[in-house]
Each structure stands twice: as C-alpha cells, then as structure tokens.
Design a protein around this motif. Structure first.
Motif, PDB file in Angstrom:
ATOM      1  N   ASP A   1      35.904  79.183 107.421  1.00 48.01           N
ATOM      2  CA  ASP A   1      35.566  80.185 106.643  1.00 48.01           C
ATOM      3  C   ASP A   1      36.228  81.474 107.030  1.00 48.01           C
ATOM      4  O   ASP A   1      35.999  82.549 106.469  1.00 48.01           O
ATOM      5  CB  ASP A   1      34.244  80.443 106.345  1.00 48.01           C
ATOM      6  N   GLN A   2      37.206  81.098 108.119  1.00 52.57           N
ATOM      7  CA  GLN A   2      37.635  82.418 108.983  1.00 52.57           C
ATOM      8  C   GLN A   2      39.390  82.362 108.773  1.00 52.57           C
ATOM      9  O   GLN A   2      39.919  81.155 108.972  1.00 52.57           O
ATOM     10  CB  GLN A   2      37.093  82.349 110.434  1.00 52.57           C
ATOM     11  N   PRO A   3      39.971  83.318 108.640  1.00 50.39           N
ATOM     12  CA  PRO A   3      41.367  83.277 108.610  1.00 50.39           C
ATOM     13  C   PRO A   3      41.876  83.288 110.044  1.00 50.39           C
ATOM     14  O   PRO A   3      41.227  83.582 110.971  1.00 50.39           O
ATOM     15  CB  PRO A   3      41.837  84.700 108.113  1.00 50.39           C
ATOM     16  N   VAL A   4      42.891  82.367 110.336  1.00 48.15           N
ATOM     17  CA  VAL A   4      43.428  82.020 111.741  1.00 48.15           C
ATOM     18  C   VAL A   4      44.957  82.524 111.732  1.00 48.15           C
ATOM     19  O   VAL A   4      45.604  81.910 110.620  1.00 48.15           O
ATOM     20  CB  VAL A   4      43.229  80.593 111.954  1.00 48.15           C
ATOM     21  N   VAL A   5      45.170  83.294 112.692  1.00 42.92           N
ATOM     22  CA  VAL A   5      46.671  83.323 112.731  1.00 42.92           C
ATOM     23  C   VAL A   5      47.333  82.913 114.133  1.00 42.92           C
ATOM     24  O   VAL A   5      46.858  83.076 115.223  1.00 42.92           O
ATOM     25  CB  VAL A   5      46.849  84.924 112.789  1.00 42.92           C
ATOM     26  N   VAL A   6      48.173  82.200 113.950  1.00 43.36           N
ATOM     27  CA  VAL A   6      48.948  81.450 115.231  1.00 43.36           C
ATOM     28  C   VAL A   6      50.447  82.110 115.398  1.00 43.36           C
ATOM     29  O   VAL A   6      51.121  81.928 114.327  1.00 43.36           O
ATOM     30  CB  VAL A   6      48.870  79.854 115.028  1.00 43.36           C
ATOM     31  N   MET A   7      50.635  82.665 116.512  1.00 40.68           N
ATOM     32  CA  MET A   7      51.958  83.252 116.719  1.00 40.68           C
ATOM     33  C   MET A   7      52.752  82.418 117.927  1.00 40.68           C
ATOM     34  O   MET A   7      52.374  82.373 118.956  1.00 40.68           O
ATOM     35  CB  MET A   7      51.808  84.684 117.237  1.00 40.68           C
ATOM     36  N   TYR A   8      53.957  81.898 117.414  1.00 38.43           N
ATOM     37  CA  TYR A   8      54.658  81.383 118.266  1.00 38.43           C
ATOM     38  C   TYR A   8      55.935  82.263 118.612  1.00 38.43           C
ATOM     39  O   TYR A   8      56.834  82.515 117.702  1.00 38.43           O
ATOM     40  CB  TYR A   8      55.313  80.139 117.882  1.00 38.43           C
ATOM     41  N   GLY A   9      56.079  83.063 119.619  1.00 40.00           N
ATOM     42  CA  GLY A   9      57.042  83.885 119.996  1.00 40.00           C
ATOM     43  C   GLY A   9      57.140  85.164 118.960  1.00 40.00           C
ATOM     44  O   GLY A   9      55.897  85.646 118.875  1.00 40.00           O
TER      45      GLY A   9
ATOM     46  N   VAL B   1      54.992  84.038 113.049  1.00 36.05           N
ATOM     47  CA  VAL B   1      53.503  84.305 112.801  1.00 36.05           C
ATOM     48  C   VAL B   1      53.152  83.159 111.596  1.00 36.05           C
ATOM     49  O   VAL B   1      53.793  83.338 110.588  1.00 36.05           O
ATOM     50  CB  VAL B   1      53.253  85.665 112.415  1.00 36.05           C
ATOM     51  N   GLU B   2      52.099  82.736 112.015  1.00 38.64           N
ATOM     52  CA  GLU B   2      51.599  81.656 110.744  1.00 38.64           C
ATOM     53  C   GLU B   2      50.028  81.997 110.382  1.00 38.64           C
ATOM     54  O   GLU B   2      49.213  82.552 111.494  1.00 38.64           O
ATOM     55  CB  GLU B   2      51.648  80.070 111.443  1.00 38.64           C
ATOM     56  N   TYR B   3      49.808  82.062 109.226  1.00 40.74           N
ATOM     57  CA  TYR B   3      48.593  82.366 108.790  1.00 40.74           C
ATOM     58  C   TYR B   3      47.836  81.271 108.226  1.00 40.74           C
ATOM     59  O   TYR B   3      48.358  80.656 107.292  1.00 40.74           O
ATOM     60  CB  TYR B   3      48.659  83.608 107.561  1.00 40.74           C
ATOM     61  N   HIS B   4      46.613  80.806 108.358  1.00 41.09           N
ATOM     62  CA  HIS B   4      46.084  79.972 107.873  1.00 41.09           C
ATOM     63  C   HIS B   4      44.504  80.334 107.449  1.00 41.09           C
ATOM     64  O   HIS B   4      44.152  81.357 108.284  1.00 41.09           O
ATOM     65  CB  HIS B   4      45.710  78.492 108.820  1.00 41.09           C
ATOM     66  N   GLY B   5      43.882  79.661 106.725  1.00 44.02           N
ATOM     67  CA  GLY B   5      42.547  80.270 106.232  1.00 44.02           C
ATOM     68  C   GLY B   5      42.261  79.887 104.780  1.00 44.02           C
ATOM     69  O   GLY B   5      42.988  79.595 104.062  1.00 44.02           O
ATOM     70  N   PRO B   6      41.078  80.627 104.448  1.00 44.10           N
ATOM     71  CA  PRO B   6      40.723  80.580 102.972  1.00 44.10           C
ATOM     72  C   PRO B   6      41.933  81.165 102.119  1.00 44.10           C
ATOM     73  O   PRO B   6      42.343  82.300 102.265  1.00 44.10           O
ATOM     74  CB  PRO B   6      39.433  81.432 103.060  1.00 44.10           C
ATOM     75  N   ASN B   7      42.278  80.431 100.994  1.00 37.96           N
ATOM     76  CA  ASN B   7      43.109  80.985 100.140  1.00 37.96           C
ATOM     77  C   ASN B   7      44.598  81.384 100.523  1.00 37.96           C
ATOM     78  O   ASN B   7      45.000  82.016  99.966  1.00 37.96           O
ATOM     79  CB  ASN B   7      42.613  82.248  99.125  1.00 37.96           C
ATOM     80  N   ALA B   8      44.994  80.848 101.676  1.00 41.24           N
ATOM     81  CA  ALA B   8      46.166  81.392 102.353  1.00 41.24           C
ATOM     82  C   ALA B   8      47.221  80.876 101.550  1.00 41.24           C
ATOM     83  O   ALA B   8      48.376  81.692 101.538  1.00 41.24           O
ATOM     84  CB  ALA B   8      46.229  80.442 103.685  1.00 41.24           C
ATOM     85  N   GLU B   9      47.178  79.718 100.868  1.00 39.58           N
ATOM     86  CA  GLU B   9      48.352  79.019 100.147  1.00 39.58           C
ATOM     87  C   GLU B   9      48.744  79.888  98.867  1.00 39.58           C
ATOM     88  O   GLU B   9      49.652  79.722  98.341  1.00 39.58           O
ATOM     89  CB  GLU B   9      48.027  77.756  99.674  1.00 39.58           C
ATOM     90  N   GLU B  10      47.718  80.810  98.433  1.00 38.65           N
ATOM     91  CA  GLU B  10      48.126  81.648  97.110  1.00 38.65           C
ATOM     92  C   GLU B  10      48.920  83.022  97.646  1.00 38.65           C
ATOM     93  O   GLU B  10      49.454  83.384  96.873  1.00 38.65           O
ATOM     94  CB  GLU B  10      46.595  82.180  96.757  1.00 38.65           C
ATOM     95  N   PHE B  11      49.261  83.332  99.182  1.00 38.94           N
ATOM     96  CA  PHE B  11      49.914  84.617  99.127  1.00 38.94           C
ATOM     97  C   PHE B  11      50.655  84.221 100.462  1.00 38.94           C
ATOM     98  O   PHE B  11      51.545  85.170 100.616  1.00 38.94           O
ATOM     99  CB  PHE B  11      49.034  85.840  99.519  1.00 38.94           C
TER     100      PHE B  11
END
Length: 429
Positions: free
Chosen positions: A238-246, A249-259
């Motif tokens: 239920d929480q957005p998760v951001v992972v940064m490689y160098g 930036v990648e965004y994962h979480g609720p409804n992320a595929e929409e935007f």
C-alpha cells in the motif's frame, strides 16, 4: 407583401444576424481553466556539485590519444561492451576520449579542440563526427544512468562515421532477484526510517511525506543488478516505493502503471542530456524526479473524477446556434419568395441556390473563419438584397457565382471535398 409578413421577415433576418454574431464571438472565448490544482513541485535538478575536474591540456590529450586508441581520464564513469565496439570500429583508426562528468564550459570547449579524438564521452554524454548520440527510450536511459553504459551511443556514432547502417539500441542491463539477506537489510531500514542508502550512494532522505526510498550507487557494468522494486512493492503493497540506481529512478507501488512511463519518459527526455554530462548528487535527481511524478499526477491525466466545472449556458447551446441561424435565414427567404414573385424570371431556382449556398456557408462557419468564407457570406447577403429589390437576373447570377467561387476556395483550403459547392448541392436542397 403585407406589413405583418414584412415585419416577420425582417425579424427573422435580425435574429439570424444576432445568432451569427454570437456564434462568431464565442469562437474567440478561451477554454474554461479546469485543473486538479497547482503542483507544488519546484521542477529542475538544481545546481551540479562536486569537486572541480582537472584536465590535461589539449596538446597533452592529443599526445595521449596518439599512443592509445582509448584514453580514459581519472573519474570517468562511462563503460561499454568493448568487443562490440572494437568489432564496429574494425580497421578504422577511431580514437575515443573519455572524461568524468562535471566539466566546466571552458573544459568542454577544450575537449572539443582535441582533434585527435574521434569520439568524446563526457560523463555519459557521447558525441563524435559533429553529432551527439542519446538514448531514446526507457530501456536505453536505464542502462545509461544505472551502469554508465554508452555502448549503443558509441555504436550509433561509429556507424554514422563509417557510413554504415545504424545497429539500433541495445539493452545490456540484466536483472536478478535480490538475495534474502539483501532484501532483509533494505526492508529493515525502510520499516525503521522509510529510507535506505547503500555504500556509495549520495542521496539523502527526501523531506516531507515521501515514499519509501532505496538509494544505490551506480551499478557495476556487465553484472546482473538486484531488482528490488517488485520485491519491495510486494512487501509494502500500500506504499509507493522508489529505487534509485545511480541516476536512474524507478517508481513502484499503487497505480504506478498508470503514470510511471509518462513521468519517466518526460523527465529523462527533458533532463537526460544534462544529467549525463553533469555531476549531480543523487538527491537532486531524486527530488526532481519525484517532482515530475507529482506534476503528472496533478495534471489529472489518469483515472480520477473530473473537477467541478460551472454551468455555462452558452457552452451548452453553442452547437445549436448554426442550425437556428439556418432556420431563420431559410424562413425569411421563403417569406421573401412567396411575397415577391418576379415576372419574366425563374426566381425559384435562384432562391433554392441562395438557400443551398447559405446552408453550406453555415456548416463551414462551424469549422473555420476563412477569409473566403467571410466574403462568400457577404456575397450571399448582397444576392438576397438583389432578389428582394427586383434587380436584374444577370446581376443576381453574378453574385451567386462569386459566392460559390469563394465557398469553393474555402472548402479546398479546409481539405473538405464534400463541402465544395458542386458536390454539396448535387443532391438538391
């Protein structure tokens, strides 16, 4: 003509004129400003920081390139698939100069003065042969900013210099599932503080109500990268998760595929070249990326209810105005024909022609205010006056021919063959 009929006829013409004025004036009104709110993000990636970069002189760099085909200065971050690049170069004598990011404008000018360098890589910005190569999709940007991979850019420039076909983009970044120990370490920090920074990362925890953030340094080129995003999204559903490689930036979480694709594509499309050649700390890139996500979501592009829009009577009735105008004109023309027959002529055919051309002009006015259309409306008005005033048939035909010619010009310019008078009137009125 009876006085009552005359009054009705002129009232209809007056109503038609008012409707036409209202319709044309409405075309200049701006759209109602409807939004979900103003995004509070500041935009931009701020100022680049880092230690000043020391470079040899242009002459020294030329001498170094004379001894080695590839000169990589200390602090350089770009990497590439060396066998592929060597195979692409073949027997051509192409020299590559690689420098760290964060050069000043004067230093970038110095690099361009090194004639011995056929290909130049500043950070991960790659140029050569008077051209600059850049990634054009998310996979390309991910490889470039996560591992410093410039293989696709070098291959594209080498192919252009050697006048060979473009080999296309390569996605050399490979992912692997994180180990249990790796995932547990990251998850523990996220539960405790909502933020995890691995050794070598330069990101700090964002201010405010931020998502869970995992900051990792640039990953080793050619080695599989631990894919934390999907695993953490399952652990924190239920929480957005951001992972940064160098700088990626990648965004994962609720409804992320929409935007997320829209946000990432617009962000790296705008700032990719700047990030590639500059020495930004990860915090700058992270905060700017989160601001872009915020901008996109505030834009109301996705599955959210429309904001309140006040009732606008003109907006509701505007589509009906051309038809009301046509009805008034046609009714007035019918009254004119019935009240003023002209001996020795065939007014019925000319009246039908006026009616048909007037109807065509009304339909076209809903699409355009072309000058030829305006002239045609004036000619039709003059033709009506000529008909009412018992002017010569020859004069009436000339006015109608001019109006038809102007309508034909407007239809051709609009690209609407069905609105050319000969086609439009073919089926009768």
């Amino acid at each position: 003509m009876s006085k009552r009929t005359d009054i009705i006829r002129w009232a209809l013409f007056g109503a038609a004129a008012i409707l036409l004025v209202v319709f044309i004036a409405a075309q200049t009104r701006g759209n109602v400003d409807v939004s979900y709110g103003t995004s509070p993000s500041r935009g931009g990636v701020g100022k680049a920081t880092g230690e000043p970069v020391a470079l040899p002189s242009a002459g020294e760099l030329s001498a170094m390139l004379g001894r080695e085909p590839v000169v990589r200065l200390p602090g350089s971050v770009a990497r590439w698939d060396e066998p592929r690049v060597r195979a692409a170069i073949g027997d051509a004598d192409l020299r590559i100069l690689v420098t760290p990011p964060g050069l000043s404008d004067e230093q970038r000018d110095l690099i361009r003065e090194v004639d011995a360098a056929d290909l130049r890589v500043v950070g991960t910005e790659t140029s050569g042969g008077g051209l600059q190569a850049a990634s054009s999709d998310l996979a390309g940007w991910r490889s470039q900013f996560a591992t410093g991979d410039v293989t696709s850019q070098l291959l594209a420039l080498i192919a252009r210099i050697r006048e060979q076909p473009d080999p296309g983009d390569l996605d050399l970044l490979r992912f692997r599932a994180p180990t249990t120990a790796e995932l547990d370490t990251v998850a523990a920090d996220l539960r405790a503080d909502g933020f995890h920074a691995a050794d070598g990362a330069t990101a700090a925890k964002p201010d405010g109500d931020a998502p869970l953030v995992v900051a990792l340094p640039r990953q080793p080129f050619g080695e599989p990268v631990a894919e934390y995003g999907p695993a953490l999204a399952r652990m924190f559903p239920d929480q957005p998760v951001v992972v940064m490689y160098g700088e990626w930036v990648e965004y994962h979480g609720p409804n992320a595929e929409e935007f997320v694709d829209v946000a990432s594509g617009s962000f790296y499309g705008q700032f990719g070249s700047l990030i590639a050649r500059s020495a930004y700390p990860q915090s700058n890139v992270l905060n700017a990326y989160l601001g872009r996500v915020q901008d996109v979501r505030y834009a109301g592009l996705f599955d959210r209810p429309l904001p309140y829009q006040p009732f606008d009577p003109l907006r509701v009735t505007l589509p009906a105005l051309p038809w009301l105008f046509a009805a008034c004109v046609l009714a007035a023309l019918v009254l004119s024909v019935r009240a003023r027959p002209r001996p020795g002529a065939t007014p019925t055919g000319q009246v039908a022609r006026i009616a048909g051309l007037t109807t065509l002009a009304i339909e076209m006015s809903a699409l355009s205010r072309h000058p030829a259309l305006v002239r045609a409306i004036g000619k039709l008005n003059n033709a009506r006056v000529a008909l009412d005033s018992d002017l010569s048939e020859r004069h009436l035909r000339r006015l109608l021919a001019d109006a038809e010619h102007e309508l034909d010009i407007a239809a051709r310019d609009l690209g609407r063959a069905d609105y050319r008078p000969g086609v439009y009137l073919a089926g009768g009125i």
